[in-house]
Design a protein around this motif. Structure first.
Motif, short mmCIF file in Angstrom:
data_model
loop_
_atom_site.label_atom_id
_atom_site.label_comp_id
_atom_site.label_asym_id
_atom_site.label_seq_id
_atom_site.Cartn_x
_atom_site.Cartn_y
_atom_site.Cartn_z
N PRO A 3 0.81 -1.22 0.00
CA PRO A 3 0.00 0.00 0.00
C PRO A 3 0.84 1.27 0.00
O PRO A 3 2.00 1.27 0.42
CB PRO A 3 -0.80 -0.12 1.30
CG PRO A 3 -0.72 -1.56 1.69
CD PRO A 3 0.60 -2.03 1.20
N ILE A 4 0.24 2.34 -0.47
CA ILE A 4 0.87 3.66 -0.39
C ILE A 4 0.83 4.10 1.08
O ILE A 4 -0.21 4.01 1.72
CB ILE A 4 0.12 4.68 -1.27
CG1 ILE A 4 0.14 4.24 -2.73
CG2 ILE A 4 0.71 6.06 -1.11
CD1 ILE A 4 -0.72 5.10 -3.65
N PRO A 5 1.93 4.59 1.64
CA PRO A 5 1.94 4.99 3.05
C PRO A 5 1.18 6.30 3.29
O PRO A 5 0.99 7.11 2.37
CB PRO A 5 3.43 5.14 3.36
CG PRO A 5 4.05 5.46 2.03
CD PRO A 5 3.26 4.69 1.02
N PRO A 132 -9.36 2.87 6.05
CA PRO A 132 -8.04 3.29 5.59
C PRO A 132 -7.73 2.78 4.19
O PRO A 132 -8.15 1.68 3.82
CB PRO A 132 -7.08 2.70 6.63
CG PRO A 132 -7.83 1.54 7.20
CD PRO A 132 -9.27 1.94 7.19
N VAL A 133 -7.01 3.58 3.43
CA VAL A 133 -6.60 3.18 2.07
C VAL A 133 -5.19 2.59 2.09
O VAL A 133 -4.63 2.28 1.04
CB VAL A 133 -6.63 4.40 1.11
CG1 VAL A 133 -7.98 5.06 1.13
CG2 VAL A 133 -5.52 5.40 1.43
N THR A 134 -4.62 2.41 3.27
CA THR A 134 -3.21 2.07 3.42
C THR A 134 -2.94 0.63 3.82
O THR A 134 -1.89 0.31 4.37
CB THR A 134 -2.57 3.02 4.45
OG1 THR A 134 -3.39 3.06 5.64
CG2 THR A 134 -2.46 4.43 3.89
N GLY A 135 -3.91 -0.28 3.54
CA GLY A 135 -3.64 -1.70 3.70
C GLY A 135 -4.29 -2.40 4.87
O GLY A 135 -4.27 -3.63 4.95
N GLU A 136 -4.88 -1.66 5.79
CA GLU A 136 -5.53 -2.30 6.94
C GLU A 136 -6.94 -2.79 6.60
O GLU A 136 -7.57 -3.48 7.40
CB GLU A 136 -5.60 -1.33 8.11
CG GLU A 136 -4.26 -0.81 8.60
CD GLU A 136 -3.78 0.44 7.86
OE1 GLU A 136 -2.87 1.10 8.38
OE2 GLU A 136 -4.32 0.74 6.77
N HIS A 137 -7.41 -2.43 5.43
CA HIS A 137 -8.77 -2.76 4.97
C HIS A 137 -8.63 -3.68 3.75
O HIS A 137 -7.54 -3.82 3.19
CB HIS A 137 -9.47 -1.44 4.61
CG HIS A 137 -10.87 -1.58 4.12
ND1 HIS A 137 -11.79 -2.41 4.71
CD2 HIS A 137 -11.53 -0.95 3.11
CE1 HIS A 137 -12.94 -2.29 4.08
NE2 HIS A 137 -12.81 -1.43 3.09
N ASP A 138 -9.72 -4.30 3.31
CA ASP A 138 -9.68 -5.18 2.15
C ASP A 138 -9.54 -4.43 0.83
O ASP A 138 -9.38 -5.05 -0.21
CB ASP A 138 -10.95 -6.04 2.10
CG ASP A 138 -10.95 -7.16 3.14
OD1 ASP A 138 -9.84 -7.52 3.60
OD2 ASP A 138 -12.02 -7.66 3.48
N VAL A 139 -9.64 -3.11 0.89
CA VAL A 139 -9.44 -2.27 -0.29
C VAL A 139 -8.34 -1.27 0.03
O VAL A 139 -8.35 -0.67 1.10
CB VAL A 139 -10.74 -1.52 -0.67
CG1 VAL A 139 -10.55 -0.78 -1.99
CG2 VAL A 139 -11.92 -2.48 -0.77
N TRP A 140 -7.39 -1.11 -0.89
CA TRP A 140 -6.30 -0.18 -0.64
C TRP A 140 -5.78 0.39 -1.94
O TRP A 140 -6.18 0.00 -3.04
CB TRP A 140 -5.20 -0.86 0.16
CG TRP A 140 -4.42 -1.93 -0.53
CD1 TRP A 140 -3.26 -1.80 -1.24
CD2 TRP A 140 -4.74 -3.34 -0.57
NE1 TRP A 140 -2.84 -3.01 -1.72
CE2 TRP A 140 -3.72 -3.97 -1.33
CE3 TRP A 140 -5.78 -4.11 -0.06
CZ2 TRP A 140 -3.73 -5.35 -1.57
CZ3 TRP A 140 -5.79 -5.47 -0.30
CH2 TRP A 140 -4.77 -6.07 -1.03
N LEU A 141 -4.86 1.34 -1.80
CA LEU A 141 -4.22 1.97 -2.94
C LEU A 141 -2.75 1.58 -2.97
O LEU A 141 -2.07 1.63 -1.93
CB LEU A 141 -4.35 3.49 -2.87
CG LEU A 141 -5.78 4.02 -3.05
CD1 LEU A 141 -5.86 5.50 -2.71
CD2 LEU A 141 -6.26 3.79 -4.49
#
Length: 203
Positions: A3-5, A132-141
């Motif tokens: 993920p993007i930090p 969050p978009v940073t990897g803690e969720h099933d969807v991320w960037l």
């Protein structure tokens, strides 16, 4: 597919918006496989201009937009379709980037060519709001692949709004045919996927 930090999102939407073009939206599906696409169009919104949801007041519906950067802000447009945004800059200041379009390798080129279509293809709803978009969720960037290290971007005005239409706060990837609407005079490119990262590159 790292993920993007968070620090990437701790900047104004005007800076994050163009930098998100070429990045990847990734969803881990129920069977463990990854659904992914390359973001090819974004728009920026800020509290100090009237097209932003947080311009007039803070409400339960737009609360996430005033929160910490690096989270999804998902709202329902016209009571019909969902729109997926990423919160940017800082807490207590409504600032975010709308994900307008994406291209998914091996799928019809316009399957996610618009905010509502993007949300539908990835199955994103209000239940994803504030995640969050940073990897803690099933969807991320995830970051841009090497093949899109220096993307050819078009900077133009936003669309689908009634105020602030003249601000140059929309960006799209010129080689992509999956953009929701091209700038006046910019012709649709010929069919080619040479710029698109392969599944193997995605890892």
């Amino acid at each position: 597919m790292k993920p993007i930090p968070v620090p990437f999102f701790e900047r104004s939407a005007e800076l994050v918006g163009p930098d998100l073009v070429g990045c990847r939206l990734v969803k881990r599906q129920a069977d463990g496989s990854l659904l992914w696409g390359v973001i090819v169009e974004t728009e920026a919104y800020s509290q100090d201009e009237p097209a932003c949801h947080g311009y007039r007041r803070r409400t339960p519906q737009n609360e996430t937009l005033f929160g910490e950067p690096g989270r999804f802000y998902v709202y329902v447009s016209y009571g019909i379709h969902h729109c997926v945004n990423v919160v940017t800059e800082r807490a207590e200041w409504a600032n975010g980037v709308l994900l307008r379009a994406a291209v998914l390798p091996g799928e019809p080129e316009r399957v996610a060519a618009g905010p509502g279509l993007l949300a539908r293809r990835f199955g994103l709803t209000r239940s994803d709001d504030s995640q969050p978009v940073t990897g803690e969720h099933d969807v991320w960037l995830a970051p841009r692949p090497a093949s899109l290290d220096s993307p050819e971007l078009v900077t133009t005005t936003r669309i689908g709004i009634s105020q602030g239409q003249d601000l140059p706060l929309r960006w799209y990837l010129r080689p992509s045919r999956s953009v929701s609407r091209r700038s006046k005079g910019d012709r649709t490119p010929s069919l080619t996927t040479a710029w698109l990262p392969s599944v193997e590159v995605m890892g």
